[in-house]
Each structure stands twice: as C-alpha cells, then as structure tokens.
Design a protein around this motif. Structure first.
Motif, PDB file in Angstrom:
ATOM      1  N   MET A   1       0.861  -1.182   0.000  1.00  0.00           N
ATOM      2  CA  MET A   1       0.000   0.000   0.000  1.00  0.00           C
ATOM      3  C   MET A   1       0.887   1.218   0.000  1.00  0.00           C
ATOM      4  N   LYS A   2       0.707   2.100  -0.959  1.00  0.00           N
ATOM      5  CA  LYS A   2       1.649   3.205  -1.027  1.00  0.00           C
ATOM      6  C   LYS A   2       1.081   4.524  -0.517  1.00  0.00           C
TER       7      LYS A   2
ATOM      8  N   ALA B   1       2.867  -0.278  10.743  1.00  0.00           N
ATOM      9  CA  ALA B   1       3.664   0.390   9.700  1.00  0.00           C
ATOM     10  C   ALA B   1       4.500  -0.637   8.946  1.00  0.00           C
ATOM     11  N   ASP B   2       4.787  -0.347   7.681  1.00  0.00           N
ATOM     12  CA  ASP B   2       5.684  -1.200   6.894  1.00  0.00           C
ATOM     13  C   ASP B   2       7.110  -0.946   7.364  1.00  0.00           C
ATOM     14  N   GLY B   3       8.061  -1.756   6.993  1.00  0.00           N
ATOM     15  CA  GLY B   3       7.988  -2.968   6.219  1.00  0.00           C
ATOM     16  C   GLY B   3       9.300  -3.737   6.358  1.00  0.00           C
TER      17      GLY B   3
ATOM     18  N   GLY C   1       8.005  -8.949  -8.963  1.00  0.00           N
ATOM     19  CA  GLY C   1       8.385  -7.588  -8.573  1.00  0.00           C
ATOM     20  C   GLY C   1       8.860  -7.440  -7.141  1.00  0.00           C
ATOM     21  N   ARG C   2       8.399  -8.318  -6.242  1.00  0.00           N
ATOM     22  CA  ARG C   2       8.725  -8.120  -4.828  1.00  0.00           C
ATOM     23  C   ARG C   2       9.783  -9.088  -4.319  1.00  0.00           C
ATOM     24  N   ASN C   3      10.537  -9.723  -5.209  1.00  0.00           N
ATOM     25  CA  ASN C   3      11.531 -10.695  -4.751  1.00  0.00           C
ATOM     26  C   ASN C   3      12.461 -10.126  -3.684  1.00  0.00           C
TER      27      ASN C   3
ATOM     28  N   LYS D   1       4.020 -11.996   6.648  1.00  0.00           N
ATOM     29  CA  LYS D   1       3.162 -11.798   5.482  1.00  0.00           C
ATOM     30  C   LYS D   1       3.816 -12.417   4.253  1.00  0.00           C
ATOM     31  N   HIS D   2       3.214 -12.584   3.151  1.00  0.00           N
ATOM     32  CA  HIS D   2       1.802 -12.498   2.811  1.00  0.00           C
ATOM     33  C   HIS D   2       1.334 -13.923   2.685  1.00  0.00           C
ATOM     34  N   PHE D   3       0.470 -14.351   3.570  1.00  0.00           N
ATOM     35  CA  PHE D   3       0.103 -15.739   3.774  1.00  0.00           C
ATOM     36  C   PHE D   3      -1.033 -16.116   2.841  1.00  0.00           C
TER      37      PHE D   3
ATOM     38  N   THR E   1      -5.945  -8.751   7.125  1.00  0.00           N
ATOM     39  CA  THR E   1      -5.885  -8.838   5.659  1.00  0.00           C
ATOM     40  C   THR E   1      -4.718  -8.004   5.172  1.00  0.00           C
ATOM     41  N   ASP E   2      -4.322  -8.216   3.923  1.00  0.00           N
ATOM     42  CA  ASP E   2      -3.488  -7.216   3.269  1.00  0.00           C
ATOM     43  C   ASP E   2      -4.430  -6.055   2.917  1.00  0.00           C
ATOM     44  N   TRP E   3      -3.836  -4.925   2.570  1.00  0.00           N
ATOM     45  CA  TRP E   3      -4.641  -3.703   2.448  1.00  0.00           C
ATOM     46  C   TRP E   3      -5.625  -3.754   1.276  1.00  0.00           C
TER      47      TRP E   3
ATOM     48  N   GLY F   1       9.576  -3.400  -7.887  1.00  0.00           N
ATOM     49  CA  GLY F   1       8.801  -3.179  -6.665  1.00  0.00           C
ATOM     50  C   GLY F   1       7.383  -3.675  -6.753  1.00  0.00           C
ATOM     51  N   GLU F   2       6.698  -3.356  -5.692  1.00  0.00           N
ATOM     52  CA  GLU F   2       5.329  -3.808  -5.497  1.00  0.00           C
ATOM     53  C   GLU F   2       4.404  -3.354  -6.627  1.00  0.00           C
ATOM     54  N   GLY F   3       3.500  -4.225  -7.023  1.00  0.00           N
ATOM     55  CA  GLY F   3       2.456  -3.827  -7.961  1.00  0.00           C
ATOM     56  C   GLY F   3       2.719  -4.232  -9.400  1.00  0.00           C
TER      57      GLY F   3
HETATM   58  C1  BGC Z   1       1.302  -4.611   0.712  1.00  0.00           C
HETATM   59  C2  BGC Z   1       1.693  -5.041   2.111  1.00  0.00           C
HETATM   60  C3  BGC Z   1       1.812  -3.816   2.988  1.00  0.00           C
HETATM   61  C4  BGC Z   1       0.474  -3.086   2.973  1.00  0.00           C
HETATM   62  C5  BGC Z   1       0.447  -1.856   3.862  1.00  0.00           C
HETATM   63  C6  BGC Z   1       0.095  -3.710   0.699  1.00  0.00           C
HETATM   64  O1  BGC Z   1      -0.079  -3.137  -0.560  1.00  0.00           O
HETATM   65  O2  BGC Z   1       1.070  -5.753  -0.059  1.00  0.00           O
HETATM   66  O3  BGC Z   1       2.907  -5.736   2.091  1.00  0.00           O
HETATM   67  O4  BGC Z   1       2.184  -4.185   4.275  1.00  0.00           O
HETATM   68  O5  BGC Z   1       0.194  -2.683   1.642  1.00  0.00           O
HETATM   69  O6  BGC Z   1       1.186  -0.827   3.323  1.00  0.00           O
END
Ligand code: BGC
Length: 762
Positions: free
Chosen positions: A1-2, A90-92, A162-164, A196-198, A274-276, A476-478
């Motif tokens: 979550m950004k 908070a992340d992460g 992307g998240r390796n 995470k992420h289970f 949950t994840d966000w 990165g993520e996404g």
């Molecule tokens: C991510 C999680 C992160 C959460 C909160 C999500 O998009 O997958 O890893 O902890 O956002 O920022």
C-alpha cells in the motif's frame, strides 16, 4: 500500500460521557475481555474488526478526532470508554516506513534502510538477522508504532516477480529460519511482527485476483513450510493474509488456510489481518478467521448488515474481537509507552553495515583480483556506481536520510576515483532527476545506461589502475518485470562490460563488476569477461560502505546465494507459466513445477545453473573434516558435527550447508534438499571450529498428498555437507528400516483445477 498519511484517533464523545458511567464500564486490561466485548454495541463490534485506514485521513468517522503520524500503513480502531487504545501498524521488511517530514516533527524522523530480505538471507546468519530485527524494532517502538508489517516470507519462485527483494529465498527452510530470527529480534522490543503475505503472493501481476493453482504437496513442502517454521519458532503477534487466491479462494476468505492450518495444525494464537484492501467478501473473511480487515472502514456497513440479516453470527465477530483485543493489550500504545522519537540511528546504521558486509556475495574472483592490494586509481563506470540502490520500491521502501554511493565510499577508503567519469555520471544522474516529473528518487534506477564510446572508455581506463562497473536494477510492489528489461543486460550494458574489459585487459588492468540488483539476472553471457563479480544486491543505505570494505579487504566476503542464478530465463521451471494465463490478463497461474522450485528443479533435472544455490566465494578457503553422524531411529533424530578449518590467509566465516537426499521408492523427491545450515564464527587462518546440526522427523519426511500425511520413508538417506549445493565436501548416510508416519494433517486446500505437475518419473 503506497498511501502515505493515516490517522489515529480519540473518541471525542468520550470526554462528554458521564464519569460515573465510564467507571462502571468494563475496561480492557483490567476486566475480563469477554465482559469488554459484551459491553460493545454492534456498531462498535464492526468498527473494531475494521481498521481506521486511509479513509480516516480523508473521511474521519463521525465523532473521531485525529492525531497524525504520516506514512504509516494503518491503525486499529479505539474505543476509549472501554479502555481500548488504537494501535499503529507500519511497513515494512527493510526497515520502518514512516514519513520523516511529518508536520510538527522537531527534527525529521528518518529510519535506517537495512539490507533487503534477500541480502539478510545471503548472510545465512540467524543471530545477525535477529540483531537487525532488534535494531529495526527499536525504531518502531521509539517512533510510536506498535507493529512492523514484516517479515515478508513468500518464496522467490521466479526472477521476474516484482517483490523478490522483499522475500528471503527460493528455499523454505532458509526463508523460515530467517523469518523466525527477524520476528524474535523485532518482538524483543515489545512491539509486534506481522508475518506476510500468507500465502503464495509470488507474483504482482493481477495480484488481487490471480488464482494460484498449487498441489497440496507443493503448498505444504514449499509455500507453507517457511511460514510454518517462522510461526512455530517465533510466535509472531500478527499474520497477514495475502491478496491472491489459492486453489480458487482468496486466502483472506479461506477458513482451511486461516483456521484449519494456521490455528488448528500450527497452533497460532495471534491475530490475522488482511493485506490492504484485499478480498471481496467481508463476511467470509470474518468466518475464515481473518480477524482484522485493513484498512477496513469501507466494510463496516457490509458487516453490520450481515449480522442484522443473520448472514454473520455475532459470536464469530466476538471470537475475532477477542483475538484483536488480546493483541491490543500487548502493544506499547496500550501500555502507555512514552516513545522518544529518537532511536539510536548511529548504532543502527552500524548494524545495517554489518549485515550488508555479510550478505554481499563474491561470485567470481579470477587470480585473486580482489581484494585490491593498493589504493588504486579507479575508473568507475555505470550510473548506479554514483546512485546506489539501497532497496526496492513500494511498501518495502524506507525513508532513510542518506545513502552513500560507491564513488564516495571508495574515496573515503583512500581510492582515487577518476574525476571526469565521476563528473559525467553525476551530471547524467542529476539531469535525470531534474527531468523526472514524479518519481525523482528512482529516476536513475529505471533510466537506461548512458552510451560511452570505445574511445572514451579507452581514454578513461588509461588514466586508471583498475575499473569497476556497476549494473543496477530496481523493481517493486504492484508490477512484475520482463525478461528483456530486467533479467537480460541491455545492449548498452553488455557493450560497456565488453569494452571496459577489452580496454583494461589490453592494458594489463583488472575489471570488477558490481551487481546492485534486487533479484536474479542473466550472467552466463558475460560473466567470464571481468576479473571479479561482487553481488551487492540491494544492501541498504550502508551497502556501498560495505562494498568498499570488501573491495579493500577489511572484510572477507561470506555471503552465499539464497537463490539460484539460472543460465537463461527459459531454464526457470516456472518460465512458461509465469505470471499465468491468459497471458494478456492472467486469471490462473498453474504451479506445474510442483515441488521443483529453484535448486530442487535444477539439481533433479540436471539443468546447469550459472551460479548454484548456496554458492559464494571467500578471500580465504575452508577445509571440511571429521563429519560425524549419529542417527537415532526411535527418536527420528540425526545429530551431526563437522570441523571447519580456515586454510587460507584471511580471516573469514563459512556457511556450512547440510543437504539431504531421501529414498524415492515410494514417492519422488528432489535430488537434494537443504535441511540445516550453520555459519561459523570468524576464523583466523589456521583456526578451526566444530559446528553441530540436528535433523528431525519433519526434515526427513515428505508430504503425501492423498493421505495428507508427513511420512518418513524407509531406505537409505544421504547427508551431504558442503560449501554450496554443488560443492559437497563430505557425505555420510544412514538407513531407516521402517516407514514412519509422523503427522497426519487435514485434507484441505485441494486445487480447483488439475495441476499437470512435473515429475522425474515421466
Ligand atoms: C502490501 C503489504 C503492505 C500493505 C500496507 C500492501 O499493498 O502488499 O505488504 O504491508 O500494503 O502498506
């Protein structure tokens, strides 16, 4: 979550309540938790199982006043008149992610960008990872947060995911041990960790909807195994379910996963979030045992109606609330901890440096090119030599104060960096940042390498004693990456390596390539050109400092690969199925490689990797001797010992890896699997250490799909002890006379499509 700004709140109406009334209401922590739950209205119940997420920032719920901590991921709902405080998450995975420049801060609240999870796994040093967790967790505590959304424990299934960088390894044992160490370190501060992420969030393409179709055996042995180890060995406060589906269902809505496996089989007692913004059905999430919905506010009305229309029983809500409240009472905020906003960042930076120094991995070192013996003049090529990438992008990113680049740390170490190259690249990087409209921070990482003519290269190398080229990658993520733009070197990068090597070698000079990457790339086509290759990964804000220490020989590299570098992308067992089908917009992702992930595949199918799992060179070398194995069949325990001697000329540490080859008469098995590892202390030349390891029933067993049993088969077991999966130094074996069923699990998580799994028997 950004998203960046979240709020937590105090209930204004609380102050208006009659003090008499408050006195008679049960209070969390003082009174029985069930009585606190019984005192809640239905509205309060649905409020408490949903977060005070991003919504609060833009749309505070009625009656709430807000206190702002910028940059956190979210917080949980508070009910002051029942003594329930909010808690902050908070992340992460690479360090605390908050916004340093939040309004009202007297000084910026920077955090340390620690080496990414892949680097931590490359240290193979659980006590060091625990130390990193301790430092990271202290920042969480002192900046007023309660839970760090870390560690991220998914398996690195494919180099393009992307998240390796946020994940540890392709191997579940290494991943599980690292995750457990991180949780122990974090939680030693009295804050919570969130595993995470289970489970099976192994790709970013369509991450919220993708259906990962995985056999029960592959799930149990590969994808769940790391989580199981971490949960059993470290008791994290929180588990985060993932975005994706597994075998048809969203993990957040899957009772078999979140209750049968996680709680009934593994004994997890904490809270599941949950994840966000994940999942589609809040009621199913509640039933599944997903206690907290994040950020959640938008699901309140749905839950309210579900209870009113009898789709959701209030007792389920109460069950989940109890787990949430059991979590709340442990938090620093509930305990009224007075945080300082002033963690010891100087000390923490040293921990980050230490971890980077142990994680950076020496891939090649012809004729002992490294360490550089003299403080040479260096021709430093490659944009990321001047703009080091400490970590990936997305929620795993950290807002650190400063990261030095290699040009600076080499100069601090007494090397002379070629000034005209330096000024060329710095100017290039500056102009990229100036031109970038949005993401100035990553403008250099994602830009193409500038083209240097052969004449320029020749001129600059002529004025230097040695050349260093950095190849950089970010992700990165996404979003997942593509073979062309991530895995392969671009033509410009290849030409740069070729030309610099040609020019230097003609002049009798050496070339070192530094890889500042988050995930595996192609190395086969160019790795013989330079004299040395240092894999820096994304080793945090002190990564370039660690590189300089290694280059000048103050530190002997001791990192080993937590993931295989294949010769080519098409060798990756998931190459044809990642990221799913239909290719244009994947719905299903078939895990046809089954249990054959990473080295389990390459070793079993005789596919030669470029760099094998567990590989990594040192400036010194180690002799392995005196392997002793003691197998006790009735206890199903193998105790082993082996002696390591530093037979070289530098101080150094060695990672001793223990692989097992099990009998295959009744069930197919990978050629070998990592079952234990130990990192020695730093040994002086001539010094020895005897290290011990232990294997138990589960390490010897396989998961038999049809009966849902962990079975230790009878037959001959081979124990291989070595410096990498391909460098076995000593072997032993033992025979098991009888088959043992050591655990029977529930028959759950059945694939909703047939998986045509790879087999060594076909
Ligand atoms: C991510 C999680 C992160 C959460 C909160 C999500 O998009 O997958 O890893 O902890 O956002 O920022």
């Amino acid at each position: 979550m950004k998203k960046t700004t979240i709020c937590f709140s105090t209930l204004l109406i609380a102050s208006a309540l009659n003090a008499q009334v408050i006195k008679h209401l049960p209070q969390l922590g003082k009174d029985n938790t069930d009585s606190v739950i019984a005192a809640m209205t239905l509205q309060e119940k649905v409020n408490i199982v949903t977060g005070l997420g991003d919504d609060t920032w833009t749309n505070p719920p009625q009656g709430k006043a807000t206190v702002i901590i910028n940059g956190i991921a979210g917080c949980t709902y508070d009910i002051p008149h029942l003594g329930i405080t909010p808690t902050v998450m908070a992340d992460g995975p690479a360090g605390l992610r908050i916004d340093p420049l939040s309004s009202g801060n007297k000084k910026p609240h920077y955090c340390i960008a620690y080496p990414t999870a892949t680097v931590l796994a490359s240290t193979w040093n659980t006590s060091l990872v625990e130390e990193v967790g301790k430092a990271m967790g202290n920042e969480v505590l002192e900046y007023g947060c309660d839970v760090l959304l870390s560690p991220a424990m998914n398996i690195q299934r494919n180099p393009l995911a992307g998240r390796n960088f946020e994940y540890y390894s392709e191997d579940p044992l290494l991943s599980g041990k690292m995750g457990a160490a991180m949780v122990r370190g974090l939680q030693s501060n009295g804050i919570g960790a969130c595993v995470k992420h289970f489970v099976a969030n192994n790709q970013e393409t369509n991450r919220k909807s993708i259906n990962e179709i995985i056999s029960q055996r592959a799930l149990r042995e590969i994808y769940l195994r790391g989580f199981e180890i971490a949960i059993k060995e470290s008791n994290p406060w929180v588990v985060m379910s993932s975005y994706n589906r597994v075998n048809g269902f969203h993990t957040a809505e899957n009772r078999e996963l979140l209750t049968t496996i996680l709680r009934d089989e593994w004994g997890f007692k904490g809270m599941v979030t949950t994840d966000w913004w994940s999942g589609t059905d809040a009621t199913s999430q509640m039933y599944a045992g997903n206690d907290m919905l994040m950020p959640g506010c938008y699901q309140r009305e749905e839950l309210l109606q579900a209870v009113k229309t009898h789709r959701l029983s209030e007792s389920i809500l109460d069950r989940n609330i109890k787990r949430i409240l059991n979590y709340v009472v442990q938090t620093p905020r509930f305990k009224n901890y007075h945080y300082t906003n002033s963690p010891d960042l100087t000390a923490h930076a040293l921990t980050a440096l230490k971890a980077a120094e142990e994680g950076i991995t020496l891939l090649s070192n012809k004729n002992n090119c490294l360490p550089l013996k003299k403080k040479n003049r260096v021709a430093l090529f490659g944009k990321t030599s001047y703009s080091f990438i400490p970590g990936g992008t997305g929620s795993g990113e950290v807002n650190y104060n400063y990261t030095a680049s290699l040009n600076e740390t080499l100069k601090q170490s007494g090397f002379k960096v070629n000034a005209s190259l330096e000024s060329y690249y710095i100017h290039f990087a500056d102009s990229l940042r100036t031109a970038a409209k949005e993401d100035k921070k990553h403008a250099v990482d994602f830009a193409k390498e500038p083209v240097l003519s052969p004449e320029t290269i020749r001129r600059q190398t002529a004025q230097s004693d040695v050349a260093i080229i950095t190849v950089g990658r970010n992700a990165g993520e996404g979003w997942d990456r593509k073979e062309q733009d991530y895995f392969l070197l671009s033509d410009t990068e290849k030409e740069l390596v070729e030309e610099v090597c040609k020019s230097c070698h003609e002049q009798g000079k050496k070339v070192i390539v530094v890889l500042n990457i988050g995930s595996v790339i192609e190395t086969t086509s160019w790795k013989e050109l330079p004299d040395a290759i240092l894999l820096a990964w994304q080793s945090g804000q002190k990564g370039a400092d660690a590189l300089a220490e290694i280059i000048k020989g103050n530190i002997t590299p001791s990192g080993k690969l937590p993931v295989t570098f294949p010769e080519k992308y098409s060798d990756v067992p998931s190459a044809t199925t990642f990221p799913g089908e239909p290719a244009a917009d994947p719905i299903n992702s078939f895990y046809n490689e089954g249990i054959y992930v990473g080295y389990r595949y390459y070793d079993s199918f005789n596919v030669t990797p470029s760099y094998a799992f567990g590989y990594g060179l040192s400036y010194t070398n180690f002799k392995y001797s005196n392997l002793q194995l003691n197998f006790n069949e009735s206890a199903l325990t193998l105790k082993g010992k082996v002696t390591l001697t530093n037979a070289g000329h530098y101080n150094g540490k060695e990672v001793v890896q223990v692989y097992l080859s099990a009998p295959t008469d009744n069930i197919e098995k990978p050629e070998q699997e990592l079952e234990a590892f130990v990192k020695t202390k730093e040994l002086k030349p001539g010094e020895s250490e005897t290290v011990c390891f232990e294997l138990h029933g589960r390490s010897l067993s396989s998961f038999w799909n049809d009966s849902s049993e962990w079975v230790v088969d009878k037959g001959i077991y081979q124990i291989k002890v070595g410096a990498s999966s391909k460098d076995i130094r000593l072997q032993g074996s033992f025979i098991l006379k009888q088959q043992h069923v050591i655990e029977k699990d529930h028959y759950v998580l059945q694939p909703n499509y047939e998986v045509k799994e790879l087999s060594t028997h076909k």
